[in-house]
Write a protein that holds these residues in place. Structure first.
Motif, short mmCIF file in Angstrom:
data_model
loop_
_atom_site.label_atom_id
_atom_site.label_comp_id
_atom_site.label_asym_id
_atom_site.label_seq_id
_atom_site.Cartn_x
_atom_site.Cartn_y
_atom_site.Cartn_z
N ALA A 128 -28.46 0.08 1.32
CA ALA A 128 -28.70 -0.76 0.40
C ALA A 128 -28.27 -0.06 -1.12
O ALA A 128 -27.72 -0.88 -1.75
CB ALA A 128 -30.24 -1.23 0.19
N SER A 266 -20.39 -7.91 4.97
CA SER A 266 -21.38 -8.14 3.95
C SER A 266 -22.46 -7.28 4.36
O SER A 266 -22.64 -6.87 5.44
CB SER A 266 -22.06 -9.44 4.05
OG SER A 266 -22.71 -10.10 4.93
N GLY A 268 -25.81 -8.07 4.58
CA GLY A 268 -26.54 -8.73 5.70
C GLY A 268 -26.03 -8.44 7.07
O GLY A 268 -26.84 -8.39 8.01
N GLU A 269 -24.73 -8.71 7.11
CA GLU A 269 -23.93 -8.71 8.54
C GLU A 269 -24.19 -7.22 9.05
O GLU A 269 -24.41 -7.07 10.31
CB GLU A 269 -22.55 -9.03 8.48
CG GLU A 269 -22.37 -10.45 8.34
CD GLU A 269 -20.67 -10.75 8.04
OE1 GLU A 269 -19.94 -9.84 8.10
OE2 GLU A 269 -20.49 -11.94 8.02
N ARG A 271 -26.56 -5.04 8.37
CA ARG A 271 -28.06 -4.70 8.59
C ARG A 271 -28.23 -5.55 10.17
O ARG A 271 -28.79 -4.75 10.79
CB ARG A 271 -28.80 -5.33 7.64
CG ARG A 271 -28.87 -4.37 6.47
CD ARG A 271 -29.84 -5.09 5.46
NE ARG A 271 -30.39 -4.13 4.39
CZ ARG A 271 -30.65 -4.72 2.86
NH1 ARG A 271 -30.47 -5.97 2.79
NH2 ARG A 271 -31.12 -3.88 2.37
N ALA A 272 -27.66 -6.56 10.31
CA ALA A 272 -27.99 -7.28 11.56
C ALA A 272 -27.26 -6.44 12.85
O ALA A 272 -27.93 -6.29 13.74
CB ALA A 272 -27.39 -8.73 11.53
#
Length: 283
Positions: A128, A266, A268-269, A271-272
């Protein structure tokens, strides 16, 4: 046994909560200069520090010798050994100095001019922070770079640019200040960048040869069957698609660099993909 110590100073209010490290490799002067300039500014009262920090030059003997290391690669030696060789003893002392501190470690590379942030996926909070820095490439090196500082402490590493260049030195200092801003050590907001996220998968060995060529571009897809490097004219062909990471003809003695996979465009991508480890090999 000759005593060896990292060069450590503390600055700002309260106990140190953050550490900035340069000189893990003695032939990478950009991080050393960034640490020294921050020290000068702190000692002159020109840094509005809001939290306590440590400024560390990790391997002073190697810096003085302008050598990557003297006995063994410090960043492949953690957690170190208090009774080992010079770098093993330094690694143990660096672990103690940075224990419990969020740490920013500044390096340089032979592979490209653009800065790169590297983190270990076992420390998700570091990802992050990396996403808030103005770097175009963010790389998870979990399980690939064995013995690195980030395996034992919360460490965000940056490759500030091409080793030994003024541009890398300028970038190193800017990123150090940006890191202090995102961790609320300094006032202000750092610049941002549209980052792409990757994961290292394996090293690419480099055989003993007289000459080497790297024919691809870092962070651009190498397709299956494509020739990406040569050693004494012998072609290295991709047996599957991958993204080159920190690859060059001269950066490492025994490897070209690393193969990687793309995590996403991104945070989010990324992390997933890390959570699921379903990393696509293609764009």
């Amino acid at each position: 046994m000759v005593a060896v110590e990292p060069d450590v100073t503390t600055h700002g209010p309260g106990d140190p909560e953050i550490a900035l490290v340069g000189g893990v490799h003695g032939d990478e002067p950009s991080g050393v200069r960034a640490v020294e300039r921050l020290r000068e500014a702190a000692e002159a009262g020109d840094l509005e520090l809001q939290r306590g920090i440590k400024l560390i030059i990790a391997n002073p003997p190697a810096v003085e010798a302008n050598a990557r290391y003297l006995d063994t690669d410090l960043n492949r030696t953690f957690p170190g050994d208090p009774n080992g060789n010079r770098e093993e003893r330094l690694a143990a002392k660096l672990c103690a100095e940075t224990e419990g501190l969020l740490t920013f470690s500044i390096h340089a590379t032979h592979s490209q001019d653009d800065p790169i942030a590297l983190f270990d996926a076992a420390q998700p909070g570091v990802l992050a922070l990396a996403a808030r820095l103005p770097v175009p490439y963010i790389v998870d090196h979990h399980g690939v770079a064995s013995g690195s500082h980030s395996e034992v402490n919360d460490v965000l590493t940056v490759e500030a640019g091409c080793q030994g260049t003024e541009a890398a030195a300028v970038t190193a200092e800017k990123l150090a200040i940006d890191f202090l801003r995102v961790t609320d050590c300094l006032p202000g907001t750092p610049d941002t960048a549209d980052s792409r996220y990757f994961s290292m998968t394996e090293a690419v060995p480099k055989p003993p040869s007289e000459s080497y060529e790297f024919l691809a571009e870092n962070f651009e897809l190498v397709r299956e069957g494509e020739v990406f490097a040569r050693a004494d004219g012998e072609a290295f062909t991709a047996d599957e698609a991958f993204y080159p990471i920190l690859m060059s003809a001269v950066g490492y003695a025994d490897i070209f660099g690393y193969k990687g996979a793309k995590l996403g465009d991104s945070l989010g991508e990324a992390r997933a993909a890390i959570e699921n480890r379903r990393i696509p090999a293609d764009d």
